[in-house]
Design a protein around this motif. Structure first.
Motif, mmCIF file in Angstrom:
data_model
loop_
_atom_site.group_PDB
_atom_site.id
_atom_site.type_symbol
_atom_site.label_atom_id
_atom_site.label_comp_id
_atom_site.label_asym_id
_atom_site.label_seq_id
_atom_site.Cartn_x
_atom_site.Cartn_y
_atom_site.Cartn_z
ATOM 1 N N LEU A 35 0.796 -1.270 0.110
ATOM 2 C CA LEU A 35 -0.081 0.118 -0.052
ATOM 3 C C LEU A 35 0.886 1.339 -0.108
ATOM 4 O O LEU A 35 0.230 2.373 -0.164
ATOM 5 C CB LEU A 35 -0.853 0.059 1.215
ATOM 6 C CG LEU A 35 -2.006 -0.865 1.317
ATOM 7 C CD1 LEU A 35 -2.606 -1.207 2.496
ATOM 8 C CD2 LEU A 35 -3.058 -0.988 0.140
ATOM 9 N N LYS A 36 2.177 1.044 0.356
ATOM 10 C CA LYS A 36 3.236 2.234 0.466
ATOM 11 C C LYS A 36 2.532 3.286 1.403
ATOM 12 O O LYS A 36 3.017 4.425 1.014
ATOM 13 C CB LYS A 36 3.436 2.960 -0.848
ATOM 14 C CG LYS A 36 4.080 1.789 -1.677
ATOM 15 C CD LYS A 36 4.558 2.056 -3.229
ATOM 16 C CE LYS A 36 4.858 1.120 -3.964
ATOM 17 N NZ LYS A 36 4.991 1.313 -5.258
ATOM 18 N N ASN A 37 1.592 2.952 2.492
ATOM 19 C CA ASN A 37 1.212 4.010 3.207
ATOM 20 C C ASN A 37 0.719 3.190 4.618
ATOM 21 O O ASN A 37 -0.200 2.648 4.586
ATOM 22 C CB ASN A 37 0.001 4.707 2.556
ATOM 23 C CG ASN A 37 -0.686 5.590 3.684
ATOM 24 O OD1 ASN A 37 -0.079 6.015 4.638
ATOM 25 N ND2 ASN A 37 -1.797 6.691 3.155
ATOM 26 N N GLU A 38 1.401 3.457 5.783
ATOM 27 C CA GLU A 38 1.202 3.002 6.803
ATOM 28 C C GLU A 38 -0.225 3.510 7.554
ATOM 29 O O GLU A 38 -0.640 2.954 8.528
ATOM 30 C CB GLU A 38 2.142 2.865 7.991
ATOM 31 C CG GLU A 38 3.463 2.079 7.258
ATOM 32 C CD GLU A 38 4.325 1.675 8.493
ATOM 33 O OE1 GLU A 38 3.931 1.770 9.835
ATOM 34 O OE2 GLU A 38 5.610 1.413 8.262
ATOM 35 N N ASP A 39 -0.768 4.521 6.941
ATOM 36 C CA ASP A 39 -1.876 5.045 7.616
ATOM 37 C C ASP A 39 -3.311 4.726 6.766
ATOM 38 O O ASP A 39 -4.364 5.028 6.942
ATOM 39 C CB ASP A 39 -2.035 6.426 7.728
ATOM 40 C CG ASP A 39 -0.954 7.171 8.491
ATOM 41 O OD1 ASP A 39 -0.619 6.586 9.542
ATOM 42 O OD2 ASP A 39 -0.442 8.201 8.429
ATOM 43 N N ALA A 40 -2.898 3.665 5.847
ATOM 44 C CA ALA A 40 -4.137 3.265 4.852
ATOM 45 C C ALA A 40 -5.172 2.631 5.616
ATOM 46 O O ALA A 40 -4.733 1.776 6.518
ATOM 47 C CB ALA A 40 -3.482 2.142 3.801
ATOM 48 N N VAL A 41 -6.297 2.812 5.731
ATOM 49 C CA VAL A 41 -7.503 2.227 6.135
ATOM 50 C C VAL A 41 -7.513 0.628 6.069
ATOM 51 O O VAL A 41 -8.110 0.030 6.951
ATOM 52 C CB VAL A 41 -8.855 2.927 5.577
ATOM 53 C CG1 VAL A 41 -9.073 2.474 4.247
ATOM 54 C CG2 VAL A 41 -10.103 2.536 6.585
ATOM 55 N N GLU A 42 -6.956 0.082 4.996
ATOM 56 C CA GLU A 42 -6.754 -1.125 4.875
ATOM 57 C C GLU A 42 -6.227 -2.028 5.842
ATOM 58 O O GLU A 42 -6.269 -3.103 6.280
ATOM 59 C CB GLU A 42 -6.490 -1.507 3.341
ATOM 60 C CG GLU A 42 -7.197 -1.305 2.141
ATOM 61 C CD GLU A 42 -6.928 0.264 1.661
ATOM 62 O OE1 GLU A 42 -7.335 0.281 0.716
ATOM 63 O OE2 GLU A 42 -6.258 0.936 2.568
ATOM 64 N N LEU A 43 -5.152 -1.399 6.608
ATOM 65 C CA LEU A 43 -4.348 -1.796 7.702
ATOM 66 C C LEU A 43 -5.232 -1.610 8.901
ATOM 67 O O LEU A 43 -4.735 -2.682 10.031
ATOM 68 C CB LEU A 43 -3.125 -0.969 7.688
ATOM 69 C CG LEU A 43 -2.040 -1.090 6.716
ATOM 70 C CD1 LEU A 43 -1.016 -0.263 6.745
ATOM 71 C CD2 LEU A 43 -1.574 -2.691 6.676
ATOM 72 N N ASP A 44 -6.399 -1.027 9.104
ATOM 73 C CA ASP A 44 -7.078 -0.904 10.302
ATOM 74 C C ASP A 44 -7.171 -2.186 11.021
ATOM 75 O O ASP A 44 -7.105 -2.426 12.246
ATOM 76 C CB ASP A 44 -8.140 -0.105 10.321
ATOM 77 C CG ASP A 44 -7.805 1.392 9.775
ATOM 78 O OD1 ASP A 44 -6.684 1.851 10.134
ATOM 79 O OD2 ASP A 44 -8.873 2.140 9.634
ATOM 80 N N ALA A 45 -7.845 -3.287 10.343
ATOM 81 C CA ALA A 45 -8.095 -4.633 10.797
ATOM 82 C C ALA A 45 -6.824 -5.294 11.502
ATOM 83 O O ALA A 45 -6.841 -6.064 12.664
ATOM 84 C CB ALA A 45 -8.843 -5.575 9.710
ATOM 85 N N VAL A 46 -5.775 -5.263 10.660
ATOM 86 C CA VAL A 46 -4.732 -5.932 11.187
ATOM 87 C C VAL A 46 -3.935 -5.143 12.262
ATOM 88 O O VAL A 46 -3.723 -5.913 13.411
ATOM 89 C CB VAL A 46 -3.495 -5.834 10.106
ATOM 90 C CG1 VAL A 46 -2.378 -6.582 10.367
ATOM 91 C CG2 VAL A 46 -3.963 -6.556 8.618
ATOM 92 N N LYS A 47 -3.917 -3.888 12.493
ATOM 93 C CA LYS A 47 -3.640 -3.010 13.548
ATOM 94 C C LYS A 47 -4.450 -3.540 14.760
ATOM 95 O O LYS A 47 -4.001 -3.572 15.886
ATOM 96 C CB LYS A 47 -3.836 -1.465 13.274
ATOM 97 C CG LYS A 47 -2.756 -0.933 12.583
ATOM 98 C CD LYS A 47 -3.175 0.631 12.296
ATOM 99 C CE LYS A 47 -2.121 1.209 11.307
ATOM 100 N NZ LYS A 47 -2.458 2.378 11.001
ATOM 101 N N LYS A 48 -6.027 -3.830 14.518
ATOM 102 C CA LYS A 48 -6.620 -4.174 15.724
ATOM 103 C C LYS A 48 -6.451 -5.355 16.152
ATOM 104 O O LYS A 48 -6.220 -5.739 17.376
ATOM 105 C CB LYS A 48 -8.156 -4.248 15.390
ATOM 106 C CG LYS A 48 -9.109 -4.629 16.388
ATOM 107 C CD LYS A 48 -10.709 -4.522 15.516
ATOM 108 C CE LYS A 48 -11.512 -5.134 17.122
ATOM 109 N NZ LYS A 48 -11.330 -6.001 18.069
#
Length: 147
Positions: A35-48
């Motif tokens: 994604l080249k962006n650690e703030d991408a919304v797609e990462l929210d589930a993984v962060k959780k």
């Protein structure tokens, strides 16, 4: 790694090296790279998943001859530091060998829990957080288990 896996490792020398947190961190890293962006919304589930899993596992760290945690200072002139932690025995073996070369002291394995880390954060103003699997995943979390 789950406490039960570590106990099996100690009692039966079963090579227990399963860590759900390690797997989630790897998914996070792979997705962030694509994604080249650690703030991408797609990462929210993984962060959780990372936040939810972190309190449920035990970790390993290094202590010196006095029994103090190995401290990696943030800057040369600062008293602020982080500690290395490892998600499983395999990561510990790899990372501790590399870190041991940096220190002259004899270093030992110490099991550490998220509660131990919280207590360290409460008792030591210089403790800033920890780095998970520093020589492979190099994932940082702050003193409160957030990233």
């Amino acid at each position: 790694m789950k406490l039960k896996d570590y106990q099996d490792y100690q009692e039966k020398n079963i090579k227990a090296s399963k860590s759900q947190l390690k797997e989630y961190i790897q998914i996070y890293a792979d997705m962030a790279k694509k994604l080249k962006n650690e703030d991408a919304v797609e990462l929210d589930a993984v962060k959780k998943n990372i936040r939810d899993t972190y309190p449920d596992e035990i970790y390993f760290t290094l202590t010196d001859e006095k029994g103090d945690f190995v401290k990696l200072t943030i800057t040369e002139s600062s008293k602020e530091y982080i500690i290395p932690i490892f998600t499983d025995m395999r990561e510990y073996a790899l990372g501790s060998a590399k870190i041991s070369k940096l220190f002259l002291d004899k270093l030992d394995l110490e099991m550490i829990t998220p509660d131990d880390i919280s207590q360290l954060a409460e008792n030591d103003e210089y403790f800033q957080g920890f780095v998970i699997n520093p020589h492979s995943q190099n994932f940082n979390m702050d003193r409160n288990g957030e990233f």
